[in-house]
Design an enzyme around this catalytic site. Structure first.
Site, PDB file in Angstrom:
ATOM      1  CG  HIS A   1      -0.310   3.862   5.094  1.00  0.00           C
ATOM      2  ND1 HIS A   1      -0.888   3.020   6.002  1.00  0.00           N
ATOM      3  CD2 HIS A   1      -1.295   4.699   4.659  1.00  0.00           C
ATOM      4  CE1 HIS A   1      -2.169   3.327   6.133  1.00  0.00           C
ATOM      5  NE2 HIS A   1      -2.452   4.331   5.329  1.00  0.00           N
TER       6      HIS A   1
ATOM      7  CG  ASP B   1       4.964   2.929   7.487  1.00  0.00           C
ATOM      8  OD1 ASP B   1       3.987   3.344   6.831  1.00  0.00           O
ATOM      9  OD2 ASP B   1       4.852   2.049   8.366  1.00  0.00           O
ATOM     10  CG  HIS B   2       4.362   0.163   3.977  1.00  0.00           C
ATOM     11  ND1 HIS B   2       4.494  -1.191   4.180  1.00  0.00           N
ATOM     12  CD2 HIS B   2       3.924   0.681   5.150  1.00  0.00           C
ATOM     13  CE1 HIS B   2       4.136  -1.491   5.428  1.00  0.00           C
ATOM     14  NE2 HIS B   2       3.792  -0.372   6.032  1.00  0.00           N
TER      15      HIS B   2
ATOM     16  CG  HIS C   1      -0.345   0.002   2.537  1.00  0.00           C
ATOM     17  ND1 HIS C   1       0.603  -0.920   2.941  1.00  0.00           N
ATOM     18  CD2 HIS C   1      -0.506   0.839   3.598  1.00  0.00           C
ATOM     19  CE1 HIS C   1       0.978  -0.656   4.190  1.00  0.00           C
ATOM     20  NE2 HIS C   1       0.325   0.413   4.612  1.00  0.00           N
TER      21      HIS C   1
ATOM     22  CG  ASP D   1       1.121  -1.849   7.558  1.00  0.00           C
ATOM     23  OD1 ASP D   1       2.061  -2.565   7.949  1.00  0.00           O
ATOM     24  OD2 ASP D   1       1.202  -0.616   7.441  1.00  0.00           O
TER      25      ASP D   1
ATOM     26  CG  HIS E   1      -3.629  -1.031   6.919  1.00  0.00           C
ATOM     27  ND1 HIS E   1      -3.511  -0.563   8.205  1.00  0.00           N
ATOM     28  CD2 HIS E   1      -2.578  -0.497   6.233  1.00  0.00           C
ATOM     29  CE1 HIS E   1      -2.443   0.226   8.291  1.00  0.00           C
ATOM     30  NE2 HIS E   1      -1.865   0.286   7.110  1.00  0.00           N
TER      31      HIS E   1
HETATM   32 ZN   LIG Z   1       0.043   1.111   6.637  1.00  0.00          ZN
END
Ligand SMILES: [Zn+2]
Length: 250
Positions: free
Chosen positions: A98, A100-101, A96, A190, A168
């Protein structure tokens, strides 16, 4: 040919409140958690599943997550440890988008990005409560090349299967790696953060649809039992410390 070698690339760590790890269940207190990405050497190319966070972006938009990332934990340095340059990466698959990814992707101008179709659409116009999660706009560059992931299961390459696990976020995918003569590796991303929340079927406080998220937890648990997969948890410090870290590989 399936995947040959698999590395876990350390991206450093962040802090969130425990209530966000076990949403509406556990009392609060700060927890430092790891962030990492998965590098897959395959006969079809060099693939990266997620790319960690960008320290500068977190310091700008989410300084309260207290980012820790040494020079050695940046994506180029982690790739170098494995004997690769950033230009060697063929494609990134994002579970995904986000922050931190996807943060490491600013170093990968030549790689194609594979991501859930709805994810890419949605992160451009997130719900108000999702804005910080999508704080890193690195995905939205004119020079970025995208391919969509669509459907319940995507056979990305021989032995690399992506599973639609929404909740998520709207377009979340998990990764199953199947290799000859070895236990499959399941990277849930996640869907749920830790071994404990996996066992209790709890979801994080960051979600688009909590009911769909719980259904996705059950879906990956069922799959793990069915194929006897080794499960890798994304944001569990204790688990992370027990994994092999690059340049060691699976
Ligand atoms: Zn996430």
């Amino acid at each position: 040919m399936s995947a040959k070698r698999v590395w876990l690339l350390d991206s450093g760590s962040l802090v969130i409140d425990r209530t966000h790890i076990a949403w509406n269940i556990e009392p609060g207190s700060p927890v430092r958690f790891p962030v990492y990405s998965v590098l897959i050497e395959h006969s079809d190319g060099l693939f990266l599943f997620d790319s960690g966070f960008d320290k500068g972006t977190v310091e700008e938009f989410l300084p309260f997550e207290l980012p820790e990332q040494t020079d050695e934990q940046t994506l180029p340095a982690q790739l170098e440890k494995c004997g690769f340059a950033t230009s060697d990466v063929t494609a990134v698959i994002n579970s995904h988008l986000h922050f931190d990814h996807c943060g490491g992707q600013r170093n990968l101008a030549e790689a194609v990005t594979w991501v859930g179709k709805e994810e890419l659409r949605h992160c451009l116009v997130p719900e108000p409560f999702e804005r910080l999660g999508y704080a890193d706009k690195v995905f939205h560059r004119p020079d970025s090349a995208y391919r969509w992931l669509e459907g319940e299961e995507v056979d990305f390459a021989d032995g690399i299967r992506l599973l639609f696990t929404p909740g998520h976020t709207v377009g979340h995918y998990s990764l199953l790696l199947e290799r000859d003569g070895r236990r499959p590796m399941l990277f849930v991303a996640d869907v749920t953060y830790t071994r404990e929340t996996w066992e209790k079927e709890l979801i994080s406080g960051f979600h688009n649809d909590p009911t769909a998220n719980v259904a996705s937890v059950r879906k990956v648990k069922h799959l793990a039992r069915r194929v006897d997969a080794e499960v890798f948890f994304t944001h569990d410090m204790q688990e992370w410390e027990s994994y092999k870290h690059a340049p060691d590989h699976y």
